[in-house]
Design an enzyme around this catalytic site. Structure first.
Site, PDB file in Angstrom:
ATOM      1  N   ASP A   5       0.851  -1.188   0.000  1.00 52.77           N
ATOM      2  CA  ASP A   5       0.000   0.000   0.000  1.00 52.77           C
ATOM      3  C   ASP A   5       0.889   1.240   0.000  1.00 52.77           C
ATOM      4  OD1 ASP A   5      -1.534   2.289   1.235  1.00 52.77           O
ATOM      5  OD2 ASP A   5      -3.149   0.816   1.118  1.00 52.77           O
ATOM      6  N   CYS A  17       5.682  -6.742 -10.464  1.00 52.98           N
ATOM      7  CA  CYS A  17       6.457  -6.798  -9.222  1.00 52.98           C
ATOM      8  C   CYS A  17       6.118  -8.085  -8.480  1.00 52.98           C
ATOM      9  CB  CYS A  17       6.151  -5.590  -8.349  1.00 52.98           C
ATOM     10  SG  CYS A  17       7.033  -5.599  -6.768  1.00 52.98           S
ATOM     11  N   TYR A  44      -6.009   6.009  -9.478  1.00 49.97           N
ATOM     12  CA  TYR A  44      -6.050   4.544  -9.374  1.00 49.97           C
ATOM     13  C   TYR A  44      -5.911   4.142  -7.913  1.00 49.97           C
ATOM     14  CZ  TYR A  44      -4.335  -0.295 -10.047  1.00 49.97           C
ATOM     15  OH  TYR A  44      -4.147  -1.657  -9.995  1.00 49.97           O
ATOM     16  N   TYR A  53      -2.802   2.835  -6.477  1.00 50.06           N
ATOM     17  CA  TYR A  53      -1.749   3.833  -6.310  1.00 50.06           C
ATOM     18  C   TYR A  53      -2.286   4.880  -5.314  1.00 50.06           C
ATOM     19  CZ  TYR A  53       1.440   2.223  -9.977  1.00 50.06           C
ATOM     20  OH  TYR A  53       2.345   1.505 -10.730  1.00 50.06           O
TER      21      TYR A  53
END
Length: 531
Positions: free
Chosen positions: A112, A173, A469, A472
């Protein structure tokens, strides 16, 4: 008289502080007692509880903190960390947290961007799903069940164990947790062919505020819709996902091409905007802008193009020569490999790395960063010069810009299909950040550089709302108030940026499944009935 008043005031502060400490200690002790008394197996649950007095507390806390900004001594710490190994541990934790007024933070991979999966400014505990990461792949039906505590790397590894021609369209990732990634949407290198990760979820298991374990049928289509892109931490604890695996060829093609201004980088970036969302759906061509300083002090902007093509190199070259001839791609620039090898390639691991590297849950190195994101609907004709100029500023040495193309399947899926609304009409999203290695403090001037970049881009990006988003996460957009409670109007300031018109439906679902707003954080979906 003044001295007496001052002494009384100081005494009052000491007493107040003592009451707060005592209250916090009482909540902590009562919560622990509740966990053990309500658990069917007290030995089992005691093995997954870490208090601040436990010798492993710090290592467990820091094991999934992926941003050094939130490793400072003054960052709020949880009273307790629970690493459940069974669904019953989560059920008990929810019950006891409700009874004793503790907030819950749910962590799968710890990525996060604002640390909301492991930070709160009120008494809280972390539910760390690291022990719930089993993966079961069904090759015959092209599906898999994956628990939320698994990472993308672990998921990719297990798929590749069973098949060389099945994959899952998610992020690059490998240390990102599956739970958070799917909860927010989850973009990746195959989104133009297959959509987001959340677009390929076909069932799930969630533990709701009442401790019930629900699947798609029993939770209903409204809640199932909400958890596939509505963001984590609002509706319950999603413990597992059934995903649809997608076909990939046995050989795919990748390339990385670094271009400088002397190699017409700005011209290529300009042309990129007119091509990238309309090109063959089997191709995703990302672009990263960064700065390199020479030993003589000269500043060079590098435009790094990275591509995945679901096909052979000769096909890719033909596509690029037809639709993006200015790029000048030739066969020698391309590398053919398997899909799972491309996962390792885009993760930045050395060539020839063993697949086992995908099982490592800890990124190396851990960095400190601040990131923001915008959606671009029209090419930025005049703004590119300003973007390049901003890299010449002192803070620009830590700057990164990532352009990720849309179009293809992303444009075919309706905005309301899932909570993720950024579909038709998006050319690419632009994420921009400052990134500093361990040992370098991310001071406020770097954060302000990113915010200044955001202000500069205002004329060139989406409007009404200026879209964002949820994966993000950006607290600059607005936060819930009054210790997590907020009004619909207040939450709309950030909610419509993340979800557009879907925000209204998310609020309705939240009000239906968690009317008391137990699952909450600084940007959780509000329940309109919550006081």
């Amino acid at each position: 008289m003044a001295t007496s008043s001052s002494s009384l005031f100081s005494l009052a502060l000491v007493l107040l502080f003592s009451i707060i400490l005592a209250t916090s200690a009482d909540v902590h002790e009562n919560f622990i007692r509740c966990l053990t008394s309500h658990s069917l197996n007290t030995t089992s649950i005691s093995q997954v509880i870490y208090t601040q007095k436990n010798s492993s507390y710090t290592s467990v806390l820091e094991s999934s903190i992926q941003n050094l900004r939130f490793l400072s001594p003054d960052t709020p710490k949880p009273l307790v960390i629970i690493t459940p190994s069974h669904e019953s541990h989560i059920q008990v934790a929810i019950t006891c947290a409700r009874n004793h007024g503790l907030q819950i933070r749910i962590r799968s991979g710890g990525h996060d961007f604002e640390g909301l999966s492991y930070i709160s400014h009120v008494p809280f505990f972390i539910l760390d799903l690291i022990n719930l990461r089993s993966i079961s792949v069904d090759v015959e039906n092209s599906t898999a069940w994956v628990q939320s505590g698994a990472t993308l790397g672990e998921l990719y590894y297990r798929i590749a164990e069973k098949s060389k021609t099945l994959a899952f369209p998610a992020g690059i990732c490998p240390t990102v947790g599956v739970g958070g990634h799917l909860s927010g949407g989850g973009y990746g290198m195959m989104q133009r062919k297959y959509g987001l990760a959340a677009d390929n979820v076909i069932d799930a298991q969630i533990i709701d505020v009442n401790g019930r374990i629900l699947d798609r049928e029993s939770m209903g289509e409204d809640l199932f819709w909400a958890i596939r892109g509505g963001g984590g931490g609002s509706f319950g604890v999603v413990i597992a996902w059934k995903i649809k695996l997608v076909p990939v060829p046995s050989i795919v093609t990748v390339f990385t091409a670094n271009k400088t201004e002397a190699q017409n980088a700005s011209l290529l970036v300009h042309r990129y905007q007119y091509v990238v969302d309309k090109i063959d759906n089997n191709l995703v061509l990302m672009n990263t802008l960064s700065r390199v300083d020479s030993s003589e002090g000269n500043v060079t902007i590098i435009s790094s193009f990275r591509a995945l093509f679901l096909g052979r190199a000769d096909e890719l070259v033909a596509v690029m020569q037809k639709d993006f001839p200015e790029f000048g791609l030739v066969r020698a620039d391309c590398i053919e490999m398997s899909w799972i090898e491309s996962v390792i390639y885009f993760a930045g691991f050395p060539s020839g790395s063993s697949l086992d590297i995908l099982l490592n849950r800890t990124p190396d190195p851990i960095i400190s960063f601040k990131i923001k994101l915008d959606y671009v609907k029209e090419p930025v004709p005049n703004g590119l010069a300003g973007i390049f100029t901003r890299f010449s500023e002192e803070e620009g040495k830590a700057g990164r810009i990532l352009m990720v193309p849309y179009g293809g399947k992303m444009s075919e899926i309706p905005e309301s299909e899932t909570p993720f609304p950024h579909r038709a009409g998006i050319i690419y999203h632009m994420a921009y950040a400052v990134v500093l290695e361990e040992g370098v403090e991310l001071s406020n001037r770097y954060v302000e550089w990113v915010r200044g970049f955001y202000n500069y881009l205002t004329p060139y990006v989406s409007k009404s709302p200026r879209e964002a988003y949820v994966n993000y996460r950006d607290l600059d957009l607005g936060v819930n108030k009054d210790k997590g409670y907020t009004s619909y109007a207040q939450a709309s300031k950030w909610g419509t940026k993340y979800f557009k018109n879907n925000f209204n439906r998310l609020v309705k679902v939240k009000t239906m499944v968690d009317p008391g707003n137990f699952f909450r954080h600084e940007q959780s979906i509000p329940a309109v009935s919550a006081k």
